[in-house]
Design an enzyme around this catalytic site. Structure first.
Site: not given
Length: 222
Positions: A145, A126
């Site tokens: 996310d 991420k």
């Protein structure tokens, strides 16, 4: 029409509608002026809001503006500066270890490849995707996310629950040049409309294209 075919047809329309509604507001909410600041802010954002991270980094960067400063700082001072964030002790250790790694392996510069970013302490896909997309304009993947995770499943873009598998499904569904837009739009839509506990389907521009909304009905949203 098969389920997969329907998803393929819906996906670009959904993205276009969200882009039209959100416009230029759908960009990363973290404040940064350099790739180092972007990396740090993204590392600090785990289990913390972007608003809070921006408050913390404003003070942090004023005192410790670069990898050299973080690498030589007292760990207790870093902890103090970011102490209002969740997991601050582990984040402080990762920040200092990352700063030292950058100095030793990259001349203090943030690297621009996925493998090199993933080698940094505390950096997972991420964070690496955020840095590559927003710092270098390189779209190596889709940022997943909590909002992207939730909306991807509600929109039936994926049935996976693992972030890596969700990222893979999104990357197959959208062209590479739209990967950054996918994450930015889904994140902002998740914050403003498709909320975790009670999505505001009555004012959602993509409600008519959302399988979860159609299945649940307006009075019982998942």
């Amino acid at each position: 029409m098969t389920r997969d075919r329907g998803k393929t047809l819906r996906a670009p329309v959904i993205l276009d509608l969200l882009a039209e509604e959100l416009g230029p507001d759908a960009v990363i909410a973290l404040d940064f002026t350099s790739r180092w600041e972007l990396l740090v802010a993204t590392m600090l954002s785990a289990q913390s809001t972007d608003v809070k991270v921006n408050e913390v980094t404003k003070v942090l960067f004023a005192e410790l503006p670069d990898p050299e400063a973080v690498a030589s700082a007292d760990l207790a001072r870093i902890e103090q500066l970011i102490g209002s964030l969740g997991l601050f002790r582990q984040k402080a250790k990762n920040l200092q270890a990352t700063a030292r790694h950058l100095l030793e392996a990259h001349g203090g510069e943030v690297p621009d490849t996925m493998p090199e970013l993933l080698a940094l302490p505390g950096v997972a896909r991420k964070t690496a995707n955020v840095v590559l997309s927003n710092g270098f304009g390189r779209h190596e993947g889709v940022v997943v996310d909590t909002h992207v995770h939730r909306l991807s499943r509600r929109l039936r873009f994926t049935r996976a629950d693992d972030p890596v598998r969700i990222e893979r499904d999104l990357a197959r569904l959208f062209p590479r040049q739209r990967w950054l837009q996918v994450s930015d739009l889904l994140i902002h839509h998740g914050r403003r409309t498709c909320l975790a506990r009670r999505p505001a389907c009555e004012r959602c521009v993509i409600e008519h294209l959302c399988p979860s909304s159609q299945e649940a009905g307006l009075t019982d949203k998942r």
